[in-house]
Design an enzyme around this catalytic site. Structure first.
Site, PDB file in Angstrom:
ATOM      1  N   ASN A  10      -4.114  13.458   8.817  1.00 47.99           N
ATOM      2  CA  ASN A  10      -4.268  12.538  10.086  1.00 47.99           C
ATOM      3  C   ASN A  10      -4.602  14.237  10.693  1.00 47.99           C
ATOM      4  O   ASN A  10      -3.571  15.127  11.005  1.00 47.99           O
ATOM      5  CB  ASN A  10      -2.352  12.782   9.727  1.00 47.99           C
ATOM      6  CG  ASN A  10      -1.870  12.100  11.463  1.00 47.99           C
ATOM      7  OD1 ASN A  10      -2.743  11.718  12.375  1.00 47.99           O
ATOM      8  ND2 ASN A  10      -0.554  12.166  11.146  1.00 47.99           N
ATOM      9  N   TRP A  11      -5.232  13.865  12.074  1.00 46.02           N
ATOM     10  CA  TRP A  11      -5.873  14.987  12.839  1.00 46.02           C
ATOM     11  C   TRP A  11      -4.891  15.303  13.854  1.00 46.02           C
ATOM     12  O   TRP A  11      -5.211  15.846  14.566  1.00 46.02           O
ATOM     13  CB  TRP A  11      -7.131  14.837  13.154  1.00 46.02           C
ATOM     14  CG  TRP A  11      -7.784  15.095  11.906  1.00 46.02           C
ATOM     15  CD1 TRP A  11      -8.253  15.190  11.414  1.00 46.02           C
ATOM     16  CD2 TRP A  11      -9.242  14.625  12.745  1.00 46.02           C
ATOM     17  NE1 TRP A  11      -9.190  15.302  10.501  1.00 46.02           N
ATOM     18  CE2 TRP A  11     -10.558  14.867  11.429  1.00 46.02           C
ATOM     19  CE3 TRP A  11     -10.636  14.598  14.024  1.00 46.02           C
ATOM     20  CZ2 TRP A  11     -11.559  14.549  11.276  1.00 46.02           C
ATOM     21  CZ3 TRP A  11     -11.789  14.482  13.222  1.00 46.02           C
ATOM     22  CH2 TRP A  11     -11.835  14.180  12.353  1.00 46.02           C
ATOM     23  N   LYS A  12      -4.022  14.000  14.640  1.00 48.98           N
ATOM     24  CA  LYS A  12      -2.417  14.163  15.276  1.00 48.98           C
ATOM     25  C   LYS A  12      -3.310  14.330  16.565  1.00 48.98           C
ATOM     26  O   LYS A  12      -4.842  13.739  16.598  1.00 48.98           O
ATOM     27  CB  LYS A  12      -1.581  15.017  15.385  1.00 48.98           C
ATOM     28  CG  LYS A  12      -1.165  15.067  13.243  1.00 48.98           C
ATOM     29  CD  LYS A  12       0.744  16.000  13.418  1.00 48.98           C
ATOM     30  CE  LYS A  12       0.598  16.040  12.665  1.00 48.98           C
ATOM     31  NZ  LYS A  12       2.305  16.360  12.216  1.00 48.98           N
ATOM     32  N   HIS A  96       5.692   6.770  11.857  1.00 49.90           N
ATOM     33  CA  HIS A  96       5.222   8.018  11.451  1.00 49.90           C
ATOM     34  C   HIS A  96       6.335   8.840  12.379  1.00 49.90           C
ATOM     35  O   HIS A  96       6.674   8.336  13.706  1.00 49.90           O
ATOM     36  CB  HIS A  96       3.975   8.529  12.498  1.00 49.90           C
ATOM     37  CG  HIS A  96       3.624  10.345  11.240  1.00 49.90           C
ATOM     38  ND1 HIS A  96       4.542  11.501  12.461  1.00 49.90           N
ATOM     39  CD2 HIS A  96       3.002  10.959  11.433  1.00 49.90           C
ATOM     40  CE1 HIS A  96       4.356  12.342  12.060  1.00 49.90           C
ATOM     41  NE2 HIS A  96       3.153  12.473  11.076  1.00 49.90           N
ATOM     42  N   GLU A  98       7.097  11.290  14.140  1.00 47.40           N
ATOM     43  CA  GLU A  98       7.073  11.550  15.235  1.00 47.40           C
ATOM     44  C   GLU A  98       6.607  10.499  16.603  1.00 47.40           C
ATOM     45  O   GLU A  98       7.007  10.461  17.268  1.00 47.40           O
ATOM     46  CB  GLU A  98       5.008  12.063  15.683  1.00 47.40           C
ATOM     47  CG  GLU A  98       5.928  13.362  15.396  1.00 47.40           C
ATOM     48  CD  GLU A  98       4.050  13.889  14.563  1.00 47.40           C
ATOM     49  OE1 GLU A  98       2.522  13.618  14.809  1.00 47.40           O
ATOM     50  OE2 GLU A  98       4.232  15.110  13.843  1.00 47.40           O
ATOM     51  N   GLU A 168       7.427  10.970   3.845  1.00 47.14           N
ATOM     52  CA  GLU A 168       7.472  11.844   4.389  1.00 47.14           C
ATOM     53  C   GLU A 168       8.442  12.855   5.583  1.00 47.14           C
ATOM     54  O   GLU A 168       9.162  12.077   6.518  1.00 47.14           O
ATOM     55  CB  GLU A 168       6.523  11.351   6.258  1.00 47.14           C
ATOM     56  CG  GLU A 168       5.068  11.286   5.772  1.00 47.14           C
ATOM     57  CD  GLU A 168       4.041  11.841   6.350  1.00 47.14           C
ATOM     58  OE1 GLU A 168       3.013  13.170   6.142  1.00 47.14           O
ATOM     59  OE2 GLU A 168       4.722  11.727   8.013  1.00 47.14           O
ATOM     60  N   GLY A 174       5.290  19.732   9.246  1.00 40.39           N
ATOM     61  CA  GLY A 174       4.361  20.904  10.487  1.00 40.39           C
ATOM     62  C   GLY A 174       4.993  21.862  10.669  1.00 40.39           C
ATOM     63  O   GLY A 174       5.220  22.725  11.438  1.00 40.39           O
ATOM     64  N   SER A 213       3.764  19.121   5.397  1.00 32.75           N
ATOM     65  CA  SER A 213       3.625  20.926   4.710  1.00 32.75           C
ATOM     66  C   SER A 213       2.389  20.425   3.639  1.00 32.75           C
ATOM     67  O   SER A 213       2.946  21.551   2.720  1.00 32.75           O
ATOM     68  CB  SER A 213       4.401  21.003   4.762  1.00 32.75           C
ATOM     69  OG  SER A 213       5.707  21.621   6.219  1.00 32.75           O
ATOM     70  N   GLY A 234      -1.103  16.949   7.718  1.00 34.05           N
ATOM     71  CA  GLY A 234      -1.435  16.700   8.952  1.00 34.05           C
ATOM     72  C   GLY A 234      -2.369  18.590   8.861  1.00 34.05           C
ATOM     73  O   GLY A 234      -3.095  18.488   9.132  1.00 34.05           O
ATOM     74  N   GLY A 235      -1.511  19.519   9.166  1.00 34.09           N
ATOM     75  CA  GLY A 235      -2.830  20.530   9.497  1.00 34.09           C
ATOM     76  C   GLY A 235      -3.505  21.108   8.674  1.00 34.09           C
ATOM     77  O   GLY A 235      -4.084  21.051   9.367  1.00 34.09           O
TER      78      GLY A 235
HETATM   79  C1  PEP Z   1       2.202  14.690   9.238  1.00 32.29           C
HETATM   80  O1  PEP Z   1       2.036  14.328  10.176  1.00 32.29           O
HETATM   81  O2  PEP Z   1       1.616  13.255   8.475  1.00 32.29           O
HETATM   82  C2  PEP Z   1       2.179  15.528   8.275  1.00 32.29           C
HETATM   83  C3  PEP Z   1       2.082  15.533   7.159  1.00 32.29           C
HETATM   84  O3  PEP Z   1       1.938  16.764   8.731  1.00 32.29           O
HETATM   85  P1  PEP Z   1       2.231  17.757   8.500  1.00 32.29           P
HETATM   86  O4  PEP Z   1       1.011  18.068   6.793  1.00 32.29           O
HETATM   87  O5  PEP Z   1       1.177  19.298   8.987  1.00 32.29           O
HETATM   88  O6  PEP Z   1       2.795  18.429   7.303  1.00 32.29           O
END
Ligand code: PEP
Length: 254
Positions: A10-12, A96, A98, A168, A174, A213, A234-235
């Protein structure tokens, strides 16, 4: 039952055309390393077609980050499920954290997104997860089951034959602090067993991803858990080497 591992990035709200080209190019250079693992990436909406073209002919599929809970029409700024399918997406993230916390998406809207996605053949990736306050108050199970149940009620259990679930925990997204494999596994079991009460066959085949993470350094221990069927990343998905290393860990755990 054996479930094929899935690693979704997920590039957000990150990326530009030049960077997207470089990232996909670097990622695809590793393609031989994840054979047998499903790989999906979710660029921001304006870049779906660019990234879709870059991925064409590869083993990586196009995922969208969000979809409208409404159908085509007078909904300024929204993007419908039909549009995502028309742009080459094969799946879409719904619910999600967010979206839930920053943009006020309700369980009912998330359920509607899930249904709209499936109606056009997209695979919904339904995200559920508790905040730290909810975990500390002993409410983890209640929260994730409430979020799951809203979709089960609206779409029916059979719809989960063509869906993916992602646990999640909000406190892990994040933050650099992943849930431990045991913490994640425990919630995955709760989710799978909830589905199994109604439909054990669907539950056994349902892929439940962990997200929060995930990195190259912790992926293998997470994937070693029997009910963790992959990751929503994500990241770390913005770094081709890191993302490929997570995919390799998934392959090793197949
Ligand atoms: C996400 O945004 O779904 C996520 C899991 O982010 P991260 O891996 O950066 O925690």
């Amino acid at each position: 039952m054996r479930r094929n591992k899935l690693v979704a990035g997920n590039w957000k709200m990150q990326g530009r055309q030049a960077g997207n080209t470089a990232l996909v190019g670097s990622l695809l250079a590793h393609a031989a390393e994840w054979s047998g693992v499903e790989m999906w990436v979710a660029p921001p909406l304006p870049y779906l077609q660019q990234v879709g073209a870059l991925l064409s002919g590869s083993t990586v599929s196009l995922l969208a980050q969000n979809v409208s809970h409404e159908d085509d029409g007078a909904c300024t700024g929204e993007v419908s499920a039909g549009m995502l399918a028309d742009c080459g997406c094969m799946a879409v993230i719904v619910g999600h954290s967010e979206r839930r916390s920053r943009y006020g998406e309700t369980d009912a809207q998330v359920a509607e997104k899930f249904v709209r996605a499936q109606a056009v053949g997209l695979v919904p990736v339904l995200c559920v997860g508790e905040t730290l306050a909810e975990r500390d108050a002993g409410q983890t199970e209640g929260v994730v089951l409430r979020q799951l149940e809203a979709v089960l009620q609206r779409a029916g259990v059979k719809s989960f034959a063509n869906a993916v679930l992602a646990y999640e925990p909000v406190w892990a997204i994040g933050t650099g602090h992943s849930a431990t494999p045991a913490q994640a596994q425990a919630v995955h079991v709760v989710l799978r067993e909830h589905v199994a009460v109604v439909d054990p066959v669907t539950a056994a085949a349902l892929r439940v991803l962990y997200g929060g993470s995930v990195k190259a350094s912790n992926a293998a221990e997470l994937f070693a858990m029997p009910d963790i069927d992959g990751a929503l990343v994500g990241g770390a998905s913005l770094d081709a080497n890191e993302f490929a290393a997570i995919a390799r860990a998934a392959r090793a755990a197949q």
